[in-house]
Design an enzyme around this catalytic site. Structure first.
Site, PDB file in Angstrom:
ATOM      1  N   ASP A  81     -26.975  -9.149  -7.089  1.00  0.00           N
ATOM      2  CA  ASP A  81     -28.064  -8.349  -6.548  1.00  0.00           C
ATOM      3  C   ASP A  81     -27.508  -7.013  -6.063  1.00  0.00           C
ATOM      4  O   ASP A  81     -27.178  -6.846  -4.905  1.00  0.00           O
ATOM      5  CB  ASP A  81     -28.703  -9.120  -5.388  1.00  0.00           C
ATOM      6  CG  ASP A  81     -30.065  -8.575  -5.046  1.00  0.00           C
ATOM      7  OD1 ASP A  81     -30.583  -7.730  -5.805  1.00  0.00           O
ATOM      8  OD2 ASP A  81     -30.618  -8.987  -4.010  1.00  0.00           O
ATOM      9  N   GLU A 125     -23.109  -4.372 -12.587  1.00  0.00           N
ATOM     10  CA  GLU A 125     -23.841  -4.264 -11.333  1.00  0.00           C
ATOM     11  C   GLU A 125     -22.857  -3.805 -10.254  1.00  0.00           C
ATOM     12  O   GLU A 125     -21.822  -4.440 -10.051  1.00  0.00           O
ATOM     13  CB  GLU A 125     -24.389  -5.658 -11.009  1.00  0.00           C
ATOM     14  CG  GLU A 125     -25.512  -5.681 -10.049  1.00  0.00           C
ATOM     15  CD  GLU A 125     -26.890  -5.464 -10.685  1.00  0.00           C
ATOM     16  OE1 GLU A 125     -26.989  -5.261 -11.919  1.00  0.00           O
ATOM     17  OE2 GLU A 125     -27.867  -5.470  -9.918  1.00  0.00           O
ATOM     18  N   ASP A 174       0.724   4.290  -2.514  1.00  0.00           N
ATOM     19  CA  ASP A 174       0.434   5.657  -2.049  1.00  0.00           C
ATOM     20  C   ASP A 174       1.501   6.639  -2.516  1.00  0.00           C
ATOM     21  O   ASP A 174       1.199   7.782  -2.847  1.00  0.00           O
ATOM     22  CB  ASP A 174       0.334   5.699  -0.523  1.00  0.00           C
ATOM     23  CG  ASP A 174      -0.926   5.002  -0.033  1.00  0.00           C
ATOM     24  OD1 ASP A 174      -1.823   4.787  -0.871  1.00  0.00           O
ATOM     25  OD2 ASP A 174      -0.999   4.657   1.164  1.00  0.00           O
ATOM     26  N   LEU A 227     -35.118  -8.732 -17.246  1.00  0.00           N
ATOM     27  CA  LEU A 227     -35.038 -10.155 -17.581  1.00  0.00           C
ATOM     28  C   LEU A 227     -36.309 -10.884 -17.178  1.00  0.00           C
ATOM     29  O   LEU A 227     -36.898 -10.593 -16.135  1.00  0.00           O
ATOM     30  CB  LEU A 227     -33.877 -10.801 -16.820  1.00  0.00           C
ATOM     31  CG  LEU A 227     -32.467 -10.422 -17.257  1.00  0.00           C
ATOM     32  CD1 LEU A 227     -31.460 -10.951 -16.249  1.00  0.00           C
ATOM     33  CD2 LEU A 227     -32.177 -11.001 -18.631  1.00  0.00           C
ATOM     34  N   ASP A 268       0.833  -1.206   0.000  1.00  0.00           N
ATOM     35  CA  ASP A 268       0.000   0.000   0.000  1.00  0.00           C
ATOM     36  C   ASP A 268       0.866   1.255   0.000  1.00  0.00           C
ATOM     37  O   ASP A 268       0.544   2.246  -0.653  1.00  0.00           O
ATOM     38  CB  ASP A 268      -0.912   0.024   1.239  1.00  0.00           C
ATOM     39  CG  ASP A 268      -2.009  -1.011   1.114  1.00  0.00           C
ATOM     40  OD1 ASP A 268      -2.051  -1.710   0.073  1.00  0.00           O
ATOM     41  OD2 ASP A 268      -2.827  -1.130   2.055  1.00  0.00           O
ATOM     42  N   TYR A 277     -20.934  -7.299 -17.036  1.00  0.00           N
ATOM     43  CA  TYR A 277     -21.420  -8.516 -17.684  1.00  0.00           C
ATOM     44  C   TYR A 277     -21.940  -8.301 -19.102  1.00  0.00           C
ATOM     45  O   TYR A 277     -22.588  -9.177 -19.654  1.00  0.00           O
ATOM     46  CB  TYR A 277     -22.513  -9.164 -16.837  1.00  0.00           C
ATOM     47  CG  TYR A 277     -23.625  -8.224 -16.463  1.00  0.00           C
ATOM     48  CD1 TYR A 277     -24.496  -7.746 -17.424  1.00  0.00           C
ATOM     49  CD2 TYR A 277     -23.786  -7.790 -15.154  1.00  0.00           C
ATOM     50  CE1 TYR A 277     -25.495  -6.864 -17.104  1.00  0.00           C
ATOM     51  CE2 TYR A 277     -24.784  -6.905 -14.821  1.00  0.00           C
ATOM     52  CZ  TYR A 277     -25.646  -6.452 -15.805  1.00  0.00           C
ATOM     53  OH  TYR A 277     -26.634  -5.568 -15.489  1.00  0.00           O
ATOM     54  N   GLU A 337       3.886   1.684  -1.231  1.00  0.00           N
ATOM     55  CA  GLU A 337       4.458   1.957  -2.558  1.00  0.00           C
ATOM     56  C   GLU A 337       3.412   2.591  -3.469  1.00  0.00           C
ATOM     57  O   GLU A 337       3.688   3.525  -4.214  1.00  0.00           O
ATOM     58  CB  GLU A 337       4.967   0.653  -3.187  1.00  0.00           C
ATOM     59  CG  GLU A 337       6.335   0.235  -2.672  1.00  0.00           C
ATOM     60  CD  GLU A 337       6.691  -1.172  -3.140  1.00  0.00           C
ATOM     61  OE1 GLU A 337       7.236  -1.316  -4.248  1.00  0.00           O
ATOM     62  OE2 GLU A 337       6.384  -2.132  -2.397  1.00  0.00           O
ATOM     63  N   CYS A 383     -61.924   9.401  -0.396  1.00  0.00           N
ATOM     64  CA  CYS A 383     -61.027   8.795   0.602  1.00  0.00           C
ATOM     65  C   CYS A 383     -59.572   9.056   0.218  1.00  0.00           C
ATOM     66  O   CYS A 383     -59.130   8.672  -0.873  1.00  0.00           O
ATOM     67  CB  CYS A 383     -61.287   7.294   0.683  1.00  0.00           C
ATOM     68  SG  CYS A 383     -60.066   6.418   1.677  1.00  0.00           S
TER      69      CYS A 383
HETATM   70  S1  IVH Z   1     -28.268  -9.015 -18.323  1.00  0.00           S
HETATM   71  C1  IVH Z   1     -30.201  -8.023 -21.528  1.00  0.00           C
HETATM   72  N1  IVH Z   1     -26.618 -10.170 -16.633  1.00  0.00           N
HETATM   73  O1  IVH Z   1     -30.492  -8.086 -13.264  1.00  0.00           O
HETATM   74  C2  IVH Z   1     -30.548  -8.334 -20.153  1.00  0.00           C
HETATM   75  N2  IVH Z   1     -28.262  -8.697 -15.765  1.00  0.00           N
HETATM   76  O2  IVH Z   1     -33.479  -7.904 -14.631  1.00  0.00           O
HETATM   77  C3  IVH Z   1     -30.142  -7.314 -19.190  1.00  0.00           C
HETATM   78  N3  IVH Z   1     -28.170  -8.402 -13.335  1.00  0.00           N
HETATM   79  O3  IVH Z   1     -30.994  -4.953 -13.019  1.00  0.00           O
HETATM   80  C4  IVH Z   1     -29.434  -7.735 -18.033  1.00  0.00           C
HETATM   81  N4  IVH Z   1     -26.470  -9.739 -12.964  1.00  0.00           N
HETATM   82  O4  IVH Z   1     -28.498  -5.284 -13.626  1.00  0.00           O
HETATM   83  C5  IVH Z   1     -27.661  -9.337 -16.779  1.00  0.00           C
HETATM   84  N5  IVH Z   1     -25.090 -11.240 -15.263  1.00  0.00           N
HETATM   85  C6  IVH Z   1     -26.119 -10.406 -15.414  1.00  0.00           C
HETATM   86  C7  IVH Z   1     -26.713  -9.749 -14.301  1.00  0.00           C
HETATM   87  C8  IVH Z   1     -27.790  -8.903 -14.530  1.00  0.00           C
HETATM   88  C9  IVH Z   1     -27.357  -8.927 -12.410  1.00  0.00           C
HETATM   89  C10 IVH Z   1     -29.271  -7.459 -13.065  1.00  0.00           C
HETATM   90  C11 IVH Z   1     -29.320  -6.301 -14.026  1.00  0.00           C
HETATM   91  C12 IVH Z   1     -30.762  -5.880 -14.007  1.00  0.00           C
HETATM   92  C13 IVH Z   1     -31.455  -7.151 -13.670  1.00  0.00           C
HETATM   93  C14 IVH Z   1     -32.176  -7.674 -14.898  1.00  0.00           C
END
Ligand code: IVH
Length: 673
Positions: free
Chosen positions: A124, A178, A39, A85, A35, A230, A37, A437
């Protein structure tokens, strides 16, 4: 004064050393230097830049945490939409998806090969898009509604695993990924927050989103955020032919890509890999809620296309939901959009798959009765993905002779105090005050803004506008002015103007959305589309009898009757009238319809093989817009066959029958006549 060439050289050298060490440390998890080096290198660079300010560039590592806090995020349009998805909840659904893929490809006359799939962890966290122009990271944005997100560049820059510049880069590139906070860091952060008397985050995902969607880059920098990339969005200047190539390409350019991503042949291997991930889940230092399965070949992806907002070429295998037991302390009642009283549970806080849950839905009165859940019970709580946690059942053996009373819906509406009613033919206790309401008004406005995607009108604002009397129903939204909104405390002129602009945007939303926004019970998005397509205009729908409504796809006799009645209630007629006056779309848009009098009027076409530029969906749209019809098989009635690469038997048939065959260019010429 221009910097000395020597300083310039040294600055460049330092930047490339630092980028190299960032990559070793943050992406490969395999540092080469201590670290101290590291820094030292950074300090030297900072000093050189201080004495030679003209050498500071946007992609210098010193600029990772350079920005000042912002007043608000700018909205940015993704060059290519960020899709969502479709889910598969078990192996059967995964196999059904794969069969649909194969069948569709067969129908399109492209098959015969075993399909290759890529499997990736479904992280997630917070979905983001990174834009590189000529290799320099110029913008980072949240997903937003998929088309428009928030510009969070400053905060994303603080994540060292994100390269600030890449070599051998195309002219334009959107990298998708993500952002997440590792589980251990999330726990530590929550401990610190609790000790400081600050509210804690419910789960790692919220903590990542909370760190990125806040205005101070200094704060973002203080959180050990990470990223898995991804995929790509818009790109100019290179064209991978497989998704797996994209993955390798990203890795080579220094992006952090999960090393366990695999290319597999056939769905058996995919299912096995999904289970492998499920077993691994608990050992990972980041949260995953499933596995994403993608068709590897990008040509096939293009052919499969997109349905709504979901690509047909990918699916998310979602892990089964998790459960926990806890005490149900109190049953509280809320009012739904149509006046039904809806119970929910106040719980002794409990952890369910990494999230603290203290309230859960009990759905409705009938469900509550069926499950026989009572205040004071020990209950099973289930949390599945994004949905609201729910109470599944009481743990009856825990009652141990205790006398717990059966819950009863309140006699007065908890929101407006009107005596509740339970119509004879209904299982639901209802607040009859449909227009007055505040609970129902709120739910209605909330549904409306969701349906028309008026993002700026969040729950808080909706509640506030109702309370302060700026609006009393959904149609009133269109009478709001920037001046009136800006007069509210906490609203700036700019945010007021943005909101009004967004409301204006709702007027451009398609007719089917407007129908959906009306909130007719039983008319979700799909049924609204089917009604819009069947009737074409609001006028014709309003003139229809229940038997005619039933003719729309997917509408049964009971629902048809219900739609008819709801549409002809005085308040609906009034609402529709006011929405029409406000300028919302009351008929199908021209682009959604087949055009009469176009160059392909009365012509029938068949598509086969992969076209160079157009996907099947785009080609079909083009033909429809020119007035033509696309069918699946070649017959005497077929006027043209449009053939691309690797065409199937349809081409042979066309040749046999002497049908005219076109390529993409020929089709384009034909439609532009
Ligand atoms: S592909 C073309 N790959 O899942 C499809 N999404 O409902 C678009 N997510 O919020 C997404 N890991 O950010 C893809 N390996 C992965 C993923 C991924 C997490 C999330 C994405 C989006 C949700 C899709």
């Amino acid at each position: 004064m221009a910097a000395a060439p020597k300083a310039e050289k040294r600055v460049e050298r330092l930047r490339s050393r630092i980028a190299h060490h960032d990559h070793r440390y943050y992406v490969l998890d395999d540092p080469e230097v201590s670290d101290t080096e590291y820094d030292d290198l950074l300090r030297e660079l900072r000093e050189l830049e201080e004495s030679n300010p003209d050498l500071v560039t946007q992609d210098s590592p010193t600029q990772r945490v350079g920005g000042r806090p912002l007043d608000k995020f700018a909205r940015v349009e993704h060059a290519e939409a960020m899709l969502s998805l479709a889910n598969a909840r078990n192996e059967n659904e995964l196999r059904a998806w794969a069969e649909r893929v194969e069948r569709r490809l067969e129908r399109l006359d492209i098959s015969g090969r075993q399909i290759r799939y890529v499997t990736e962890p479904k992280v997630d966290g917070l979905a983001i898009s990174l834009t590189y122009e000529d290799g320099v990271f110029t913008r980072g944005a949240t997903r937003g509604d998929g088309r428009i997100g928030e510009d969070v560049t400053q905060n994303l820059r603080t994540i060292r695993a994100i390269p600030l510049s890449i070599e051998d880069a195309p002219e334009l590139l959107e990298v998708r990924g993500e952002v997440y906070l590792p589980i251990a860091d999330f726990a530590k952060l929550n401990e610190q927050r609790a000790a400081a008397g600050e509210p804690t985050f419910a789960n790692p995902r919220n903590s990542a989103a909370g760190s990125i969607r806040q205005l101070d880059p200094g704060l973002a920098a203080s959180r050990p955020l990470q990223i898995w990339t991804y995929g790509i969005g818009a790109h100019r200047g290179f064209e991978p032919s497989r998704h797996s190539e994209t993955i390798a390409w990203l890795r080579e350019r220094g992006f952090r890509v999960n090393p366990e991503i695999q290319v597999l042949k056939g769905i058996d291997e995919v299912a096995a890999r999904c289970r492998w991930w499920e077993d691994r889940r608990e050992q990972l230092d980041f949260e995953i809620d499933g596995v994403v399965v993608k068709v590897d070949d990008r040509g096939l992806q293009r052919e499969l296309g997109v349905a709504g907002r979901e690509p047909r070429w990918a699916v998310a295998w979602k892990f089964p939901p998790s459960t926990a037991t806890t005490e149900l302390k109190k049953i509280v009642w809320n009012v739904g959009r149509t006046g039904h009283l809806l119970p929910f549970a106040m719980l002794e806080p409990v952890h369910v798959s990494g999230v603290t849950v203290s309230t859960a839905t009990l759905h409705n009165e009938e469900d509550l009765e069926r499950k026989d859940v009572r205040e004071g019970d020990e209950v099973v709580v289930l949390r599945a993905g994004d949905v609201i946690p729910q109470v599944v059942s009481p743990v009856i053996q825990r009652r141990k002779g205790r006398r717990l009373r059966k819950p009863k819906p309140p006699e007065k509406c908890p929101l407006c105090g009107t005596p509740t009613v339970k119509p004879e033919d209904s299982v639901f206790t209802t607040c009859p005050n449909r227009t007055g309401c505040p609970g129902q008004q709120f739910q209605h406005v909330k549904h409306f803004r969701g349906a028309l995607e008026i993002e700026g009108l969040g729950e808080k604002n909706a509640m506030r506008f109702l309370k302060e009397g700026l609006i009393s129903d959904a149609a009133d939204i269109f009478a709001l002015t920037a001046e009136r909104v800006a007069a509210l405390e906490g609203f700036g002129e700019l945010s007021a103007r943005n909101l009004i602009e967004e409301i204006e945007g709702a007027k451009r939303k398609p007719f089917s959305r407007v129908l959906y926004a009306l909130g007719i019970p039983g008319v979700g998005y799909v049924n609204a589309e089917s009604l819009a397509e069947h009737f074409g205009t609001m006028e014709r729908l309003l003139a229809a009898q229940p038997e005619q409504i039933e003719e729309a796809e997917g509408i049964g006799p009971v629902l048809a009757e219900q739609i008819f009645e709801e549409l002809h209630e005085e308040r609906s007629e009034e609402l529709i009238g006011r929405l029409r006056d406000a300028g919302l779309r009351m008929e199908l848009d021209r682009s959604e319809r087949r055009v009469v009098g176009g160059p392909l009027e009365g012509k029938t076409l068949v598509l086969t093989g992969t076209l160079p530029d157009l996907s099947r969906e785009q080609a079909t749209k083009l033909i429809k817009r020119a007035g033509g019809k696309v069918v699946n098989s070649v017959s005497k009635k077929t006027d043209y066959v449009v053939a691309g690469d690797s065409p199937g038997s349809k081409l042979a048939k066309a040749e046999e029958m002497g049908t005219e065959v076109l390529n993409e260019e020929g089709l384009r010429k034909l439609v532009s006549q």
